[in-house]
Design a protein around this motif. Structure first.
Motif, PDB file in Angstrom:
ATOM      1  N   ALA A 280     -10.037  -7.787   7.940  1.00 40.52           N
ATOM      2  CA  ALA A 280      -9.675  -8.764   8.295  1.00 40.52           C
ATOM      3  C   ALA A 280      -8.719  -9.281   7.238  1.00 40.52           C
ATOM      4  N   MET A 281      -9.058  -8.990   5.886  1.00 42.49           N
ATOM      5  CA  MET A 281      -8.477  -9.388   4.647  1.00 42.49           C
ATOM      6  C   MET A 281      -7.205  -8.688   4.564  1.00 42.49           C
ATOM      7  N   CYS A 282      -7.127  -7.267   5.033  1.00 43.18           N
ATOM      8  CA  CYS A 282      -6.008  -6.371   5.028  1.00 43.18           C
ATOM      9  C   CYS A 282      -4.892  -7.176   5.674  1.00 43.18           C
ATOM     10  N   ASP A 283      -5.266  -7.499   7.037  1.00 41.79           N
ATOM     11  CA  ASP A 283      -4.654  -8.098   7.922  1.00 41.79           C
ATOM     12  C   ASP A 283      -3.875  -9.232   7.441  1.00 41.79           C
ATOM     13  N   ARG A 366      -5.801  -9.831 -10.495  1.00 38.40           N
ATOM     14  CA  ARG A 366      -4.494  -9.011 -11.199  1.00 38.40           C
ATOM     15  C   ARG A 366      -3.112  -9.453 -10.423  1.00 38.40           C
ATOM     16  N   MET A 367      -3.347 -10.278  -9.473  1.00 36.91           N
ATOM     17  CA  MET A 367      -2.024 -10.458  -8.528  1.00 36.91           C
ATOM     18  C   MET A 367      -2.022 -11.880  -8.213  1.00 36.91           C
ATOM     19  N   THR A 368      -0.870 -12.784  -8.598  1.00 35.77           N
ATOM     20  CA  THR A 368      -0.946 -14.080  -8.106  1.00 35.77           C
ATOM     21  C   THR A 368       0.317 -14.255  -7.170  1.00 35.77           C
ATOM     22  N   ARG A 369       1.208 -13.171  -6.787  1.00 36.17           N
ATOM     23  CA  ARG A 369       2.517 -13.490  -6.063  1.00 36.17           C
ATOM     24  C   ARG A 369       2.350 -13.773  -4.890  1.00 36.17           C
ATOM     25  N   VAL A 370       3.423 -14.484  -4.222  1.00 39.70           N
ATOM     26  CA  VAL A 370       3.472 -14.476  -2.730  1.00 39.70           C
ATOM     27  C   VAL A 370       3.934 -13.227  -2.137  1.00 39.70           C
ATOM     28  N   LEU A 371       3.427 -12.630  -1.043  1.00 41.60           N
ATOM     29  CA  LEU A 371       3.647 -11.361  -0.583  1.00 41.60           C
ATOM     30  C   LEU A 371       4.890 -11.604   0.159  1.00 41.60           C
ATOM     31  N   ALA A 372       5.718 -10.161   0.073  1.00 41.63           N
ATOM     32  CA  ALA A 372       7.037 -10.196   0.788  1.00 41.63           C
ATOM     33  C   ALA A 372       6.974  -8.663   1.237  1.00 41.63           C
ATOM     34  N   PRO A 373       8.091  -8.302   2.000  1.00 46.39           N
ATOM     35  CA  PRO A 373       8.031  -7.048   2.758  1.00 46.39           C
ATOM     36  C   PRO A 373       8.375  -6.090   1.501  1.00 46.39           C
ATOM     37  N   GLY A 374       7.611  -4.789   1.547  1.00 44.83           N
ATOM     38  CA  GLY A 374       7.960  -3.837   0.826  1.00 44.83           C
ATOM     39  C   GLY A 374       6.760  -3.813  -0.502  1.00 44.83           C
ATOM     40  N   MET A 375       6.228  -5.001  -0.637  1.00 46.10           N
ATOM     41  CA  MET A 375       5.089  -5.022  -1.589  1.00 46.10           C
ATOM     42  C   MET A 375       3.978  -4.037  -1.033  1.00 46.10           C
ATOM     43  N   VAL A 376       3.427  -3.326  -1.876  1.00 44.59           N
ATOM     44  CA  VAL A 376       2.081  -2.527  -1.620  1.00 44.59           C
ATOM     45  C   VAL A 376       0.845  -2.992  -2.668  1.00 44.59           C
ATOM     46  N   GLY A 415     -24.170  -1.765  -5.272  1.00 39.49           N
ATOM     47  CA  GLY A 415     -23.240  -2.436  -4.766  1.00 39.49           C
ATOM     48  C   GLY A 415     -22.276  -1.940  -3.556  1.00 39.49           C
ATOM     49  N   ILE A 416     -21.298  -2.685  -3.316  1.00 42.44           N
ATOM     50  CA  ILE A 416     -20.517  -2.166  -2.352  1.00 42.44           C
ATOM     51  C   ILE A 416     -19.194  -2.529  -2.489  1.00 42.44           C
ATOM     52  N   ARG A 417     -18.244  -1.429  -2.652  1.00 40.89           N
ATOM     53  CA  ARG A 417     -16.794  -2.075  -2.684  1.00 40.89           C
ATOM     54  C   ARG A 417     -16.130  -1.072  -1.466  1.00 40.89           C
ATOM     55  N   ILE A 418     -14.986  -1.893  -0.729  1.00 39.34           N
ATOM     56  CA  ILE A 418     -14.153  -0.987   0.129  1.00 39.34           C
ATOM     57  C   ILE A 418     -12.699  -1.457  -0.197  1.00 39.34           C
ATOM     58  N   GLU A 419     -11.901  -0.404  -0.403  1.00 38.08           N
ATOM     59  CA  GLU A 419     -10.713  -0.713  -0.897  1.00 38.08           C
ATOM     60  C   GLU A 419      -9.684   0.490  -0.158  1.00 38.08           C
ATOM     61  N   ASP A 420      -8.373  -0.207   0.303  1.00 35.49           N
ATOM     62  CA  ASP A 420      -7.523   0.234   1.105  1.00 35.49           C
ATOM     63  C   ASP A 420      -6.096  -0.209   0.421  1.00 35.49           C
ATOM     64  N   GLU A 421      -4.936   0.734   0.564  1.00 36.36           N
ATOM     65  CA  GLU A 421      -3.716   0.108   0.129  1.00 36.36           C
ATOM     66  C   GLU A 421      -3.129  -0.185   1.373  1.00 36.36           C
ATOM     67  N   VAL A 422      -2.233  -1.405   1.134  1.00 36.57           N
ATOM     68  CA  VAL A 422      -1.632  -1.899   2.348  1.00 36.57           C
ATOM     69  C   VAL A 422      -0.107  -2.531   2.065  1.00 36.57           C
ATOM     70  N   VAL A 423       0.660  -2.203   3.121  1.00 34.28           N
ATOM     71  CA  VAL A 423       2.046  -2.269   2.942  1.00 34.28           C
ATOM     72  C   VAL A 423       2.421  -3.764   3.593  1.00 34.28           C
ATOM     73  N   ASP A 427       6.647  -7.656   9.494  1.00 36.05           N
ATOM     74  CA  ASP A 427       5.648  -7.665  10.743  1.00 36.05           C
ATOM     75  C   ASP A 427       4.341  -7.627  10.409  1.00 36.05           C
ATOM     76  N   ALA A 428       3.566  -6.719  11.351  1.00 33.14           N
ATOM     77  CA  ALA A 428       2.129  -6.479  10.897  1.00 33.14           C
ATOM     78  C   ALA A 428       2.029  -5.710   9.589  1.00 33.14           C
ATOM     79  N   PRO A 429       1.023  -5.796   8.850  1.00 32.79           N
ATOM     80  CA  PRO A 429       0.887  -5.005   7.614  1.00 32.79           C
ATOM     81  C   PRO A 429       0.677  -3.464   8.086  1.00 32.79           C
ATOM     82  N   ILE A 430       0.903  -2.499   6.925  1.00 29.27           N
ATOM     83  CA  ILE A 430       0.396  -1.104   7.552  1.00 29.27           C
ATOM     84  C   ILE A 430      -0.630  -0.854   6.414  1.00 29.27           C
ATOM     85  N   ASN A 431      -1.809  -0.395   6.953  1.00 29.29           N
ATOM     86  CA  ASN A 431      -2.931  -0.042   6.139  1.00 29.29           C
ATOM     87  C   ASN A 431      -2.758   1.449   5.953  1.00 29.29           C
ATOM     88  N   ILE A 432      -2.165   1.924   4.664  1.00 28.57           N
ATOM     89  CA  ILE A 432      -1.844   3.483   4.638  1.00 28.57           C
ATOM     90  C   ILE A 432      -3.156   4.258   4.576  1.00 28.57           C
TER      91      ILE A 432
END
Ligand code: GLY
Ligand code: MN
Ligand code: MN
Length: 441
Positions: A280-283, A366-376, A415-423, A427-432
């Motif tokens: 849901a966070m990736c979305d 580590r990141m405080t920016r507003v997301l925009a197309p092209g960011m990964v 502990g638990i960590r789950i990490e993906d890279e998302v573009v 439109d909808a994000p792409i979870n690479i």
């Protein structure tokens, strides 16, 4: 993507690199851009070198990651020039002749000694922006790293070209193969070191080629955020694995984390809950979304999971307000990724400078920016059972917010960590990561 497509994308990427350089140089009042690839670093009082790491500004232009002592020279309106060091050396393998589709886009000058580069660099009197570390200085060519130039280039590096996204995808293909091999090794009872070797073997990369040191923690070691010790002997029993491991492709990184329980127990159920919340966070990786909001929302989502599993006794809102969730999730939700696993300019306010603050009480974001197309970006929520931080909650009078018996039950799993890279797209994000995982599975 076919290799023809990648070649076409590379040509577009290089055009973007030149356009960005044109503007960056104009802003700083410079006529030339010079980027050293970097030099070897040596251990103190020793003749042994550290693994070479290429200057990220250099590898943005071309996929050369192992060519110390080389230089890129760009003058607006001209073809970029590569000054390529290919020394006469019988001690080491010398960098092979430049090859690949990128070569046709450069004027290439081969030099045999590092000093020869001086003859091919702009004269010291020229207005030149030189982007590099101090030890790349050669004669009077001394890196000056102009603020206006770097601010512009770094800010825009957050926006990946299609070529760059393709490179991150290829790095991810390698990484996913490694993660699958690592899970198999864990289930077969391997040690942390054995899992690391299985990972490297499947990725086809040695430690120094990976974008960061593998984090492979069995049992309680999963609670050490950057655990790198790699025990040679497996624990008995081997209950859980947290593996945060990446791979590289043409200088681009991937960064993936997965967590497994050996059996279908409560810890696996908690992993599943974090996994679902993470999707849901990736979305949320969408044009116009403030990345800080994703981080703050993650605290609420993880607070709900902690309450659902009976670890905390207070509702999620209270747990966030009182800092209880920060004891279980003590790092940021993620970061930009690309040429560096933690990409530059995570806090950049504009392409001229300025800093976007972290939310109060969240020093590790580590990141405080507003997301925009092209960011990964990565999205990497976690829940850890860390004595030091839990004791601090007691010191703050918050012991009543925790069911300590539940903490003791989960602590042996780390502990638990789950990490993906998302573009981020229009439109909808792409979870690479997840896309690649499905393709390979
Ligand atoms: N592997 C380091 C990180 O996830 O940021
Ligand atoms: Mn990460
Ligand atoms: Mn990671």
């Amino acid at each position: 993507m076919s290799s023809d497509n990648i070649h076409a994308h590379y040509a577009d990427h290089l055009r973007t690199a030149m356009q960005r350089a044109d503007t960056a140089l104009a802003r700083g009042g410079f006529d030339h851009l010079v980027i050293p690839s970097g030099t070897l670093h040596y251990q103190a009082f020793d003749d042994r070198d550290y693994p070479y790491a290429v200057n990220p500004n250099f590898k943005f232009w071309l996929p050369l990651t192992n060519a110390p002592g080389s230089w890129l020279v760009y003058t607006p309106g001209q073809k970029p020039r590569l000054i390529f060091l290919q020394p006469h050396d019988y001690w080491h393998v010398v960098p092979s002749d430049p090859s690949g589709a990128w070569v046709e886009h450069f004027d290439i000058v081969v030099i045999r000694t590092a000093d020869e580069a001086l003859q091919h660099l702009p004269d010291a009197s020229a207005r030149t922006a030189i982007l590099g570390e101090p030890q790349s200085a050669l004669g009077n060519v001394i890196p000056n790293n102009p603020q206006a130039v770097l601010a512009y280039l770094d800010f825009h590096r957050a926006f990946k070209t299609p070529y760059e996204v393709a490179m991150i995808r290829l790095a991810t293909r390698r990484g996913v193969r490694g993660h699958r091999a690592a899970e198999r090794a864990f289930r077969a009872g391997a040690s942390e070191f054995g899992i690391h070797l299985a990972y490297c073997q499947a990725v086809g990369q040695d430690s120094a080629e990976l974008p960061y040191g593998n984090i492979i923690g069995l049992n309680e070691h999963g609670a050490v955020l950057h655990y790198m010790d790699r025990d040679r002997v497996p624990p008995r029993p081997s209950r859980s694995l947290l593996i945060d491991a990446g791979a590289s492709h043409n200088g681009y990184a991937c960064d993936i984390t997965r967590t497994y329980s050996a059996t279908n127990d409560d810890f696996q159920s908690m992993i599943n809950a974090v996994d679902m919340a993470q999707r849901a966070m990736c979305d949320q990786v969408r044009n116009g979304t403030d990345y800080r909001q994703i981080h703050l929302d993650a605290h609420l989502a993880l607070g709900r999971i902690l309450k659902d599993f009976g670890v905390t006794t207070v509702d999620a809102e209270t747990a966030v307000e009182t800092g209880v969730t920060s004891a279980f999730f003590p790092h940021g939700i993620g970061h930009g990724i690309g040429l560096q696993v933690h990409d530059v300019a995570g806090f950049a306010e504009t392409d001229a400078g300025g800093t976007l603050d972290k939310p109060d009480g969240h020093p590790y974001l580590r990141m405080t920016r507003v997301l925009a197309p092209g960011m990964v970006v990565t999205i990497e929520p976690g829940i850890y059972f860390i004595d030091m931080l839990l004791n601090e909650l007691k010191d703050k009078g918050l012991a009543g917010s925790i069911d300590w018996a539940k903490v003791e039950a989960f602590k042996p799993y780390g502990g638990i960590r789950i990490e993906d890279e998302v573009v981020c797209t229009d439109d909808a994000p792409i979870n690479i990561t997840r896309e690649t995982w499905s393709e390979i599975a």
